[in-house]
Scaffold this active site. Structure first.
Site, PDB file in Angstrom:
ATOM      1  N   THR A 120      -5.151  21.810  21.372  1.00 31.54           N
ATOM      2  CA  THR A 120      -4.583  21.385  22.653  1.00 31.54           C
ATOM      3  C   THR A 120      -3.929  22.612  23.271  1.00 31.54           C
ATOM      4  OG1 THR A 120      -4.225  19.108  21.941  1.00 31.54           O
ATOM      5  CG2 THR A 120      -2.920  19.892  23.799  1.00 31.54           C
ATOM      6  N   LYS A 176      -6.929  16.155  28.333  1.00 32.34           N
ATOM      7  CA  LYS A 176      -5.907  15.975  27.293  1.00 32.34           C
ATOM      8  C   LYS A 176      -4.514  15.936  27.912  1.00 32.34           C
ATOM      9  CE  LYS A 176      -4.101  15.559  23.207  1.00 32.34           C
ATOM     10  NZ  LYS A 176      -4.351  16.433  22.057  1.00 32.34           N
ATOM     11  N   LYS A 197       5.324  20.884  23.362  1.00 33.19           N
ATOM     12  CA  LYS A 197       4.368  21.943  23.701  1.00 33.19           C
ATOM     13  C   LYS A 197       3.307  21.412  24.651  1.00 33.19           C
ATOM     14  CE  LYS A 197       0.782  22.721  21.408  1.00 33.19           C
ATOM     15  NZ  LYS A 197      -0.692  22.423  21.477  1.00 33.19           N
TER      16      LYS A 197
END
Length: 290
Positions: free
Chosen positions: A97, A172, A240
């Protein structure tokens, strides 16, 4: 069956590489912590390499699943990165990711070397990786996706090509934006039911089958009621991911007020030492306030 390399054996990569081996592919792994790579080889049929470039030698498909943009560039584009070892005509598939920008950069670097590239972040968490039932959001060229799709079936419940390089990472971000609001809503619902005197198990057993139902409610309400947060996707990782989404929103003009607020709530959890707790620990913040 293909010759593949898998770089990054964290809570996601370890079982994903295992599914590839069980599917009959010839797998060579690399992990920054060598002991973890040795443990993987002990559990699965495969080999381990001293560097990402060594792992990629002769591979038809190279998979990466690491922490962030910097980690990804290190294992791909450094002198010992996979691009230094990959053969022309092979395919790099990144499950990290990361940002859409780094995906586009890797796409360009790969194609300059005659290598295909797909950004393919996943959703489903550790349980999904272990069960081989991940959802995979993919960006890249259709010809590369058609080559990769049968291999990805080893651990995919669903997979879809969504557009050019970077599209998987953008999708995502959409996934994480949606989850952030859902988990905060569930945390508030659990907090409310605990203060109301209702039987929480009974309440959620009913409402999870109605309009309020979600994967988060089905899979996390009981552990939240039991004050258990020692599994699943960690707060540090979620922050994050949310920072990536918020940075992208600043570039494209999207307004994400709830996401920004939940990100700050996760910062509060981190400040209390909860960075390695799973994301449902948003409830702890509400309990502390109370």
């Amino acid at each position: 069956m293909a010759k593949v390399a898998f770089i990054g054996l964290g809570v996601m990569g370890f079982p994903m590489a295992g599914h590839l081996a069980r599917a009959g592919h010839e797998v060579c792994v690399y992990n920054r912590t060598h002991e973890k790579a040795q443990r993987w080889v002990q559990e699965h049929a495969g080999a381990l390499a001293a560097t990402p470039a060594d792992a990629a030698q002769g591979a038809d498909f190279v998979f990466t699943c690491v922490g962030n943009d910097g980690d990804l560039l290190e294992v791909t584009n450094s002198p010992q990165g996979v691009l230094a070892g990959m053969k022309s005509g092979s395919l790099l598939i990144d499950h990290t990711t990361a940002s859409a920008d780094v995906a586009r950069t890797l796409d360009s670097l790969s194609r300059d070397r005659g290598i295909g590239f797909l950004d393919a972040p996943v959703s489903g968490g550790q349980a999904g990786a272990e069960g081989g039932v991940l959802s995979i959001m993919i960006g890249g060229a259709d010809v590369d996706y058609q080559r990769a799709a049968p291999v990805l079936e080893a651990y995919a419940r669903s997979q879809k090509l969504l557009g050019p390089a970077g599209s998987g990472q953008l999708a995502k971000m959409v996934n994480q934006i949606a989850i952030a609001g859902l988990v905060q809503g569930l945390a508030e619902a659990v907090h409310f039911v605990q203060r109301s005197g209702l039987d929480g198990e009974a309440v959620f057993d009913v409402i999870q089958h109605g309009a309020a139902g979600s994967w988060q409610m089905v899979n996390r309400h009981q552990t939240m009621l039991e004050n258990k947060y020692d599994f699943g996707f960690a707060v540090d990782w979620m922050r994050k991911d949310l920072q990536i989404a918020l940075n992208e929103a600043r570039n494209n003009g999207a307004r994400l007020p709830v996401t920004a607020l939940v990100d700050q709530f996760y910062a509060d959890v981190q400040a209390e030492g909860g960075g390695r707790l799973d994301t449902s620990s948003l409830l702890k913040r509400l309990e502390k306030e109370g």
